[in-house]
Design a protein around this motif. Structure first.
Motif, PDB file in Angstrom:
ATOM      1  N   ILE A 269     -35.232 -45.726 105.083  1.00 17.86           N
ATOM      2  CA  ILE A 269     -35.648 -47.090 104.727  1.00 17.86           C
ATOM      3  C   ILE A 269     -34.431 -47.983 104.473  1.00 17.86           C
ATOM      4  CG2 ILE A 269     -36.687 -48.466 102.872  1.00 17.86           C
ATOM      5  CD1 ILE A 269     -38.936 -46.515 102.739  1.00 17.86           C
ATOM      6  N   VAL A 270     -33.446 -47.447 103.771  1.00 17.41           N
ATOM      7  CA  VAL A 270     -32.227 -48.219 103.509  1.00 17.41           C
ATOM      8  C   VAL A 270     -31.519 -48.540 104.826  1.00 17.41           C
ATOM      9  CG1 VAL A 270     -29.928 -48.093 102.466  1.00 17.41           C
ATOM     10  CG2 VAL A 270     -31.930 -47.396 101.159  1.00 17.41           C
ATOM     11  N   HIS A 271     -31.457 -47.570 105.721  1.00 16.37           N
ATOM     12  CA  HIS A 271     -30.815 -47.796 107.012  1.00 16.37           C
ATOM     13  C   HIS A 271     -31.571 -48.841 107.827  1.00 16.37           C
ATOM     14  CE1 HIS A 271     -29.860 -46.999 111.285  1.00 16.37           C
ATOM     15  NE2 HIS A 271     -28.623 -46.908 110.786  1.00 16.37           N
ATOM     16  N   ALA A 272     -32.896 -48.782 107.801  1.00 17.27           N
ATOM     17  CA  ALA A 272     -33.684 -49.773 108.533  1.00 17.27           C
ATOM     18  C   ALA A 272     -33.489 -51.165 107.936  1.00 17.27           C
ATOM     19  CB  ALA A 272     -35.159 -49.387 108.508  1.00 17.27           C
ATOM     20  N   GLY A 273     -33.427 -51.253 106.635  1.00 16.80           N
ATOM     21  CA  GLY A 273     -33.175 -52.546 105.990  1.00 16.80           C
ATOM     22  C   GLY A 273     -31.803 -53.095 106.334  1.00 16.80           C
ATOM     23  N   TYR A 274     -30.801 -52.226 106.334  1.00 17.30           N
ATOM     24  CA  TYR A 274     -29.449 -52.660 106.696  1.00 17.30           C
ATOM     25  C   TYR A 274     -29.395 -53.101 108.151  1.00 17.30           C
ATOM     26  CZ  TYR A 274     -24.422 -52.583 107.445  1.00 17.30           C
ATOM     27  OH  TYR A 274     -23.145 -52.934 107.768  1.00 17.30           O
TER      28      TYR A 274
ATOM     29  N   ALA B 187     -31.885 -54.304 109.922  1.00 18.60           N
ATOM     30  CA  ALA B 187     -32.589 -55.586 110.028  1.00 18.60           C
ATOM     31  C   ALA B 187     -31.706 -56.722 109.525  1.00 18.60           C
ATOM     32  CB  ALA B 187     -33.891 -55.531 109.242  1.00 18.60           C
ATOM     33  N   HIS B 188     -30.976 -56.478 108.441  1.00 19.24           N
ATOM     34  CA  HIS B 188     -30.066 -57.505 107.917  1.00 19.24           C
ATOM     35  C   HIS B 188     -28.961 -57.814 108.921  1.00 19.24           C
ATOM     36  CE1 HIS B 188     -27.505 -59.731 105.203  1.00 19.24           C
ATOM     37  NE2 HIS B 188     -26.513 -58.881 105.467  1.00 19.24           N
TER      38      HIS B 188
ATOM     39  N   THR C 237     -38.598 -48.233 110.440  1.00 20.62           N
ATOM     40  CA  THR C 237     -39.179 -48.632 109.156  1.00 20.62           C
ATOM     41  C   THR C 237     -40.530 -47.970 108.930  1.00 20.62           C
ATOM     42  OG1 THR C 237     -38.061 -50.762 109.333  1.00 20.62           O
ATOM     43  CG2 THR C 237     -39.853 -50.591 107.744  1.00 20.62           C
TER      44      THR C 237
END
Length: 118
Positions: free
Chosen positions: A16-21, A23-24, A46
């Protein structure tokens, strides 16, 4: 919580953290374009990571308690009342003990039956 459930949950959180990063970074790199949708791999990552975290949390959940009050109360009675959340109410001074009063009434009725029969 077992080691397996912790590992699965941790792995899902890392995803999840990797997907958020990702996306950012995608929004920062393509911010000057008018319409940029997230790539399919970020969306899939995600969704998969949320599914993995959910599985890890379900694996770590405690045993479900019975739904009906009768079964729950039966378990408390079998355990000796140690887990009874209402124990402090039942043991307070001046609390009316239904079971004792019921037995007292039954003994009184039996005594009246003996007097009537004589």
């Amino acid at each position: 919580m077992s080691f397996l459930s912790r590992a699965v949950t941790f792995f899902g959180l890392v995803l999840i953290v990797h997907a958020g990063y990702s996306a950012h970074e995608h929004t920062v790199l393509y911010s000057n374009l008018t319409s940029t949708a997230l790539p399919q791999d970020i969306i899939i990552e995600t969704l998969v990571s949320v599914l993995i975290v959910s599985i890890g949390l379900v694996l770590s959940a405690q045993k479900l308690k019975p739904i009906s009050w009768r079964e729950w109360a039966g378990e408390i009675e079998r355990d000796g009342g140690a887990r009874n959340p209402y124990l402090s109410l039942e043991e307070r001074y001046g609390f009316w003990d239904i079971r004792a009063k019921r037995k007292e009434f039954a003994d009184w009725v039996r005594g009246q039956d003996v007097l009537i029969k004589e």
